[in-house]
Motif scaffolding. Structure first.
Motif, short mmCIF file in Angstrom:
data_model
loop_
_atom_site.label_atom_id
_atom_site.label_comp_id
_atom_site.label_asym_id
_atom_site.label_seq_id
_atom_site.Cartn_x
_atom_site.Cartn_y
_atom_site.Cartn_z
N LEU A 180 -6.00 5.01 16.89
CA LEU A 180 -4.86 5.91 16.86
C LEU A 180 -4.13 5.74 15.53
CD1 LEU A 180 -4.23 7.71 19.32
CD2 LEU A 180 -5.59 5.73 19.93
N TRP A 181 -3.57 6.82 15.01
CA TRP A 181 -2.91 6.71 13.71
C TRP A 181 -1.55 6.04 13.86
CZ3 TRP A 181 -5.33 5.94 9.67
CH2 TRP A 181 -4.74 6.07 8.40
N ARG A 182 -0.85 5.86 12.77
CA ARG A 182 0.25 4.92 12.65
C ARG A 182 1.56 5.37 13.31
NH1 ARG A 182 3.20 5.03 7.62
NH2 ARG A 182 3.39 7.17 6.88
N ASN A 183 2.36 4.42 13.76
CA ASN A 183 3.71 4.70 14.24
C ASN A 183 4.65 4.57 13.05
OD1 ASN A 183 2.66 5.04 16.75
ND2 ASN A 183 3.87 3.45 17.76
N GLY A 184 4.56 5.56 12.16
CA GLY A 184 5.20 5.45 10.86
C GLY A 184 6.68 5.80 10.83
N ARG A 185 7.06 6.83 11.57
CA ARG A 185 8.44 7.30 11.52
C ARG A 185 8.78 7.89 12.89
NH1 ARG A 185 5.99 10.09 7.14
NH2 ARG A 185 6.00 11.96 8.42
N PRO A 186 10.06 8.09 13.16
CA PRO A 186 10.42 8.67 14.46
C PRO A 186 9.78 10.05 14.69
CG PRO A 186 12.37 7.86 13.32
CD PRO A 186 11.22 7.68 12.37
N ASP A 187 9.42 10.75 13.62
CA ASP A 187 8.78 12.07 13.80
C ASP A 187 7.28 12.01 13.48
OD1 ASP A 187 9.02 11.58 11.12
OD2 ASP A 187 9.45 13.66 10.57
N HIS A 188 6.74 10.80 13.28
CA HIS A 188 5.33 10.67 12.87
C HIS A 188 4.77 9.39 13.50
CE1 HIS A 188 1.81 11.19 10.29
NE2 HIS A 188 2.00 10.02 9.72
N TYR A 189 4.40 9.50 14.78
CA TYR A 189 3.81 8.34 15.47
C TYR A 189 2.79 8.84 16.49
CZ TYR A 189 7.06 9.47 19.29
OH TYR A 189 7.73 10.12 20.27
N TRP A 197 -9.18 3.66 2.89
CA TRP A 197 -8.70 3.55 1.50
C TRP A 197 -8.29 4.93 1.02
CZ3 TRP A 197 -12.29 2.78 -3.31
CH2 TRP A 197 -11.51 2.42 -4.43
N HIS A 198 -7.02 5.08 0.69
CA HIS A 198 -6.50 6.32 0.11
C HIS A 198 -6.17 6.04 -1.35
CE1 HIS A 198 -5.64 7.36 4.39
NE2 HIS A 198 -5.66 8.62 3.99
N PRO A 199 -7.19 5.93 -2.21
CA PRO A 199 -6.90 5.60 -3.61
C PRO A 199 -6.31 6.79 -4.37
CG PRO A 199 -9.26 5.94 -3.31
CD PRO A 199 -8.63 6.10 -1.96
N ASN A 256 0.83 -1.21 0.00
CA ASN A 256 0.00 0.00 0.00
C ASN A 256 0.87 1.27 0.00
OD1 ASN A 256 0.80 0.62 2.61
ND2 ASN A 256 -1.25 0.54 3.49
N LEU A 257 0.22 2.41 0.07
CA LEU A 257 0.96 3.67 -0.07
C LEU A 257 1.96 3.90 1.06
CD1 LEU A 257 -1.39 6.75 0.62
CD2 LEU A 257 -1.81 4.45 1.46
N ASP A 258 1.81 3.16 2.15
CA ASP A 258 2.77 3.29 3.25
C ASP A 258 3.69 2.06 3.35
OD1 ASP A 258 1.70 5.81 4.02
OD2 ASP A 258 0.03 4.77 4.98
N GLY A 259 3.73 1.28 2.27
CA GLY A 259 4.68 0.17 2.20
C GLY A 259 4.22 -1.13 2.85
N THR A 265 -3.78 10.40 -4.05
CA THR A 265 -5.05 10.60 -3.33
C THR A 265 -5.26 12.07 -2.94
OG1 THR A 265 -6.36 9.49 -1.61
CG2 THR A 265 -4.15 10.14 -0.99
N TRP A 266 -4.14 12.82 -2.87
CA TRP A 266 -4.22 14.25 -2.51
C TRP A 266 -4.32 15.15 -3.74
CZ3 TRP A 266 -0.89 10.82 0.09
CH2 TRP A 266 -1.21 10.59 1.44
N ASP A 267 -4.33 14.58 -4.95
CA ASP A 267 -4.42 15.40 -6.16
C ASP A 267 -5.88 15.61 -6.52
OD1 ASP A 267 -1.77 16.02 -6.77
OD2 ASP A 267 -1.43 13.97 -7.46
C1 BMA Z 1 -1.23 10.35 6.65
C2 BMA Z 1 0.25 10.14 6.92
C3 BMA Z 1 0.91 9.73 5.62
C4 BMA Z 1 0.22 8.48 5.05
C5 BMA Z 1 -1.29 8.72 4.93
C6 BMA Z 1 -2.05 7.50 4.46
O1 BMA Z 1 -1.88 10.74 7.80
O2 BMA Z 1 0.43 9.12 7.88
O3 BMA Z 1 2.27 9.46 5.86
O4 BMA Z 1 0.73 8.17 3.78
O5 BMA Z 1 -1.79 9.12 6.18
O6 BMA Z 1 -1.93 6.41 5.33
#
Ligand code: BMA
Length: 376
Positions: free
Chosen positions: A332-341, A130-132, A103-106, A142-144
């Motif tokens: 709760l949203w994702r623990n994606g990166r050290p600056d984004h959890y 779903w972030h198509p 997916n878009l976050d690997g 998905t942001w365009d």
């Molecule tokens: C956002 C961030 C992005 C991620 C998107 C979709 O809030 O976490 O890094 O790609 O959600 O999961």
């Protein structure tokens, strides 16, 4: 007179039971396990609020702040600190529409599937957003926001035909969620979220309320009636909203939605601590009232404070928002990166407060609740 009264009572009874069946799930062809999940959610909320975490089992953060990426199923940051996994896993299907393996976050879709099935067998529920990419031009994200994307899909037969092919891919994925005994694993599906905002192509500035509703209904009907995907609970989730009118402006109707939800993020802590709590409480009250009037479930479908910079965020901020409300879950949203959890991991500064808070029983983790066969 008496006869007329009796007739009136019968008509009223029929109206209430047929038109507004008690706690009726929207899809009357839903599989038994989907009914079991749906009805269990009504029971479980009497115990507490299920704690959910996006991508909880896909990756997380180590004590030194570096990332771990799952090599096997059933591990999570919450599990590592508390001994129990979250009660709910969030997943995202973004990029399935462009035939990617991840997916878009690997997160690899095969892994997602395996984890969803195995977790459910261990009493853990999954919810899918779903972030198509933009379906008018899949090279766009998905942001365009291309002008009037939804209108262009609904009103142009070729675009609609292509979009249905995209929905076919979702159907194939959902239908692959089968346990060894051949039963579908029921999941929550939360499409086209945060649509009171305008950052996604389906957002408020890019379609009319009617177009949004039509798009939702088309999606629901296609997946349910044409593709016979009968193991989904449908969650409607706005971003922050002003009042019930705003919340319902793009609502497709209670016959298409099982769970009323909203997403809200805490930003600018600590200055905003009090206003975040007050605002979130207000929005919970709004969806609670609407849900109770219409026999629906309700949930906070995404939230968090990035990097959990408030040490006592769990006891002082999130608990007052959710406790005693009847919310089914909070994700709760994702623990994606050290600056984004958004959830604690080993050594993170809010870990002690999180552990204390779960001891208090506000949040339900894995094995704190049970999905049981529906009592008739
Ligand atoms: C956002 C961030 C992005 C991620 C998107 C979709 O809030 O976490 O890094 O790609 O959600 O999961």
């Amino acid at each position: 007179m008496k006869k007329r009264l009796r007739l009136k009572t019968i008509i009223r009874f029929l109206f209430i039971t047929v038109v507004f069946p008690c706690t009726a799930q929207v899809n009357n062809k839903a599989t038994k396990s989907t009914h079991d999940l749906y009805h269990s959610l009504f029971e479980i909320r009497k115990q507490g609020v299920i704690f959910g975490h996006q991508d909880a089992m896909a990756y997380g953060l180590n004590q030194d702040g570096s990332r771990w990426i799952a090599s096997e199923t059933m591990q999570s940051d919450i599990g590592k600190i508390s001994g129990k996994h979250p009660g709910l896993l969030g997943w995202d299907l973004g990029h399935i529409e462009i035939d990617k393996q991840a997916n878009l976050d690997g997160v690899n879709f095969e892994f997602m599937k395996k984890c969803t099935i195995e977790a459910y067998q261990n009493g853990i529920i999954s919810t899918y957003s779903w972030h198509p990419n933009n379906p008018l031009d899949f090279s766009k994200s998905t942001w365009d926001k291309m002008e009037n994307t939804i209108g262009n899909i609904l009103n142009k037969p070729d675009n609609l035909k292509n979009y249905l092919k995209t929905l076919d891919k979702l159907a194939v994925y959902f239908k692959s969620l089968k346990s060894e005994n051949g039963q579908y694993v029921p999941v929550i599906f939360r499409p086209y979220h945060e649509h009171t905002g305008s950052w996604f192509w389906w957002g408020a500035d890019h379609c009319t309320p009617q177009q949004y509703k039509d798009f939702w209904i088309m999606t629901y009907n296609y997946l349910t009636n044409n593709k016979k995907v009968n193991h989904l609970l449908w969650a409607y989730s706005t971003d922050n909203f002003k009042d019930d009118q705003h919340y319902l402006e793009r609502f497709p109707g209670y016959q298409y939605v099982d769970i009323l939800g909203f997403d809200t993020y805490h930003r600018n802590a600590p200055q905003s601590n009090q206003s975040f709590v007050e605002n979130a409480q207000r929005m919970v009250n709004t969806i609670k009232n609407l849900a109770e009037k219409n026999n629906k479930l309700f949930a906070i479908t995404e939230t968090g404070l990035e990097t959990v910079s408030e040490k006592q965020w769990w006891s002082k901020i999130l608990s007052p928002v959710v406790s005693g409300t009847g919310l089914s879950y909070v994700l709760l949203w994702r623990n994606g990166r050290p600056d984004h959890y958004y959830a604690p991991y080993k050594g993170q500064k809010s870990e002690p407060d999180f552990l204390e808070t779960i001891k208090g029983g506000v949040f339900l983790l894995q094995s704190d609740f049970k999905i049981s066969p529906r009592k008739l």
